[in-house]
Write a protein that holds these residues in place. Structure first.
Motif, short mmCIF file in Angstrom:
data_model
loop_
_atom_site.label_atom_id
_atom_site.label_comp_id
_atom_site.label_asym_id
_atom_site.label_seq_id
_atom_site.Cartn_x
_atom_site.Cartn_y
_atom_site.Cartn_z
N THR A 134 0.82 -1.21 0.00
CA THR A 134 0.00 0.00 0.00
C THR A 134 0.87 1.27 0.00
OG1 THR A 134 -0.22 0.04 2.42
CG2 THR A 134 -1.92 -1.14 1.17
N GLY A 135 2.09 1.16 0.52
CA GLY A 135 3.00 2.31 0.48
C GLY A 135 3.25 2.73 -0.96
N TYR B 132 0.51 5.07 -2.16
CA TYR B 132 0.70 6.46 -1.72
C TYR B 132 1.87 7.10 -2.49
CZ TYR B 132 -2.57 5.76 2.11
OH TYR B 132 -3.70 5.51 2.86
N ARG B 133 2.92 6.32 -2.71
CA ARG B 133 4.07 6.82 -3.45
C ARG B 133 3.67 7.18 -4.88
NH1 ARG B 133 9.47 5.33 -1.74
NH2 ARG B 133 9.43 4.57 0.41
N ARG C 9 10.41 5.10 -6.19
CA ARG C 9 11.48 4.80 -5.22
C ARG C 9 12.53 5.90 -5.14
NH1 ARG C 9 8.93 1.38 -2.13
NH2 ARG C 9 7.48 0.36 -3.52
N VAL D 39 5.99 11.82 -0.13
CA VAL D 39 4.87 10.93 0.20
C VAL D 39 4.22 11.16 1.58
CG1 VAL D 39 6.32 8.94 0.85
CG2 VAL D 39 4.03 8.54 0.02
N ALA E 47 0.15 11.42 2.18
CA ALA E 47 -0.43 10.37 3.04
C ALA E 47 -1.13 10.95 4.28
CB ALA E 47 0.65 9.38 3.47
N ARG F 291 -6.46 9.48 1.99
CA ARG F 291 -6.49 8.21 2.71
C ARG F 291 -7.81 7.46 2.44
NH1 ARG F 291 -2.00 7.59 5.38
NH2 ARG F 291 -2.75 5.53 5.93
N GLY G 219 1.53 -2.10 5.13
CA GLY G 219 1.37 -0.65 5.17
C GLY G 219 1.58 -0.09 6.56
N ARG G 220 0.77 0.91 6.89
CA ARG G 220 0.88 1.53 8.21
C ARG G 220 -0.43 1.43 8.99
NH1 ARG G 220 4.78 2.18 5.60
NH2 ARG G 220 6.60 3.50 5.92
N ASP G 221 -1.54 1.24 8.28
CA ASP G 221 -2.86 1.28 8.93
C ASP G 221 -3.75 0.12 8.49
OD1 ASP G 221 -3.17 2.07 6.29
OD2 ASP G 221 -4.80 3.47 6.74
N ILE G 222 -3.12 -0.97 8.05
CA ILE G 222 -3.92 -2.07 7.49
C ILE G 222 -4.72 -2.76 8.60
CG2 ILE G 222 -3.90 -4.12 5.99
CD1 ILE G 222 -2.72 -1.40 4.80
N ARG H 191 10.52 10.53 9.04
CA ARG H 191 9.36 9.98 8.34
C ARG H 191 8.44 9.22 9.31
NH1 ARG H 191 8.13 6.26 3.92
NH2 ARG H 191 10.22 5.46 3.71
N ASP I 3 4.56 9.92 10.16
CA ASP I 3 3.55 8.86 9.99
C ASP I 3 2.83 8.55 11.30
OD1 ASP I 3 4.03 8.56 7.28
OD2 ASP I 3 5.56 7.02 7.57
N ARG J 1 0.46 12.03 12.49
CA ARG J 1 -0.59 12.64 11.69
C ARG J 1 -1.96 12.34 12.33
NH1 ARG J 1 0.71 8.43 7.32
NH2 ARG J 1 -0.53 6.71 8.07
#
Ligand code: DC
Length: 212
Positions: free
Chosen positions: A30-31, A34-35, A86, A94, A98, A104, A124-127, A164, A168, A171
């Motif tokens: 999922t990153g 967003y990228r 990348r 990003v 995000a 989102r 990801g970060r919030d899966i 970063r 993350d 937020r």
């Protein structure tokens, strides 16, 4: 549905791919989604700190989800910007995109649509907290900052990971958090074989418990 969240360079991608391959599941990064939006904004000279402009671009851009070789890709105008997402420029841009709530919302919708491709390993970060909070299979990876910085440098990427992660985690919308019921794995001194082995063992244990 297996959710793998965690800090930057904590081994999410490597381990999510290993787990997906071992189980024959579809891998979703999922990153990368967003990228892709961050790259699209940079390419079209949209200021990533202008939430209105980014939201408007996100409403209009022409995207599609496809599954190639067991991996989901978000295409823009039929194009997959694999290398472009990348670059250090994209990495720096990003966290801004995000952090935008409407972005989102859009991303979560696309990520949920990925179930059309089959069983998923999604990183990801919030899966586990936000995209699939109801799943029984949640993992949260972390490692010491020095170790994570070393891993990024070994990949040829110089990046301020602490900055970063702070963005993350702080937020307002869907910050990086450990999901309820997630198994936390600190893999500072573990190989990816050991980490993915631990995840697979836990998945099999929970699967057996669900069947009982
Ligand atoms: O995992 P990555 O480094 O490719 O993620 C890129 C950025 O996207 C990172 O700064 C956090 C953000 N992200 C997010 O907010 N939510 C996700 N589910 C995945 C990534």
């Amino acid at each position: 549905m297996i959710a793998i969240d965690g800090t930057s360079a904590s081994g999410k991608s490597t381990n999510a791919k290993l787990v997906a391959r071992a189980l024959g599941y579809i891998y979703v990064d999922t990153g990368a989604m967003y990228r892709t939006l961050a790259w699209y904004c940079l390419k079209n000279r949209i200021d990533v700190s202008d939430a209105k402009a980014v939201t408007s671009a996100c409403r209009k851009w022409k995207t599609s989800l496809v599954c190639v070789d067991g991996r989901v890709r978000l295409l823009v105008g039929g194009y997959y910007p694999e290398k472009e997402v990348r670059t250090p420029e994209t990495a720096a841009a990003v966290p801004h995109v995000a952090a935008i709530p409407q972005v989102r919302k859009w991303m979560v919708k696309r990520q949920r649509e990925c179930v059309q491709f089959g069983n998923l390993v999604m990183e990801g970060r919030d899966i586990g907290t936000n995209v699939f909070p109801e799943t029984d299979f949640k993992f949260y990876l972390d490692a010491k900052l020095e170790e994570r910085s070393r891993r990024r440098a070994a990949d040829g990427v110089q990046e301020n990971l602490a900055a970063r992660d702070q963005r993350d985690s702080q937020r307002a919308t869907a910050p990086l958090m450990i999901g309820l019921g997630a198994k936390v794995i600190n893999n500072s001194s573990m190989t990816s074989e050991q980490t993915s082995g631990l995840i697979l063992a836990e998945v099999r244990r929970r699967l057996a418990a669900v069947k009982r």
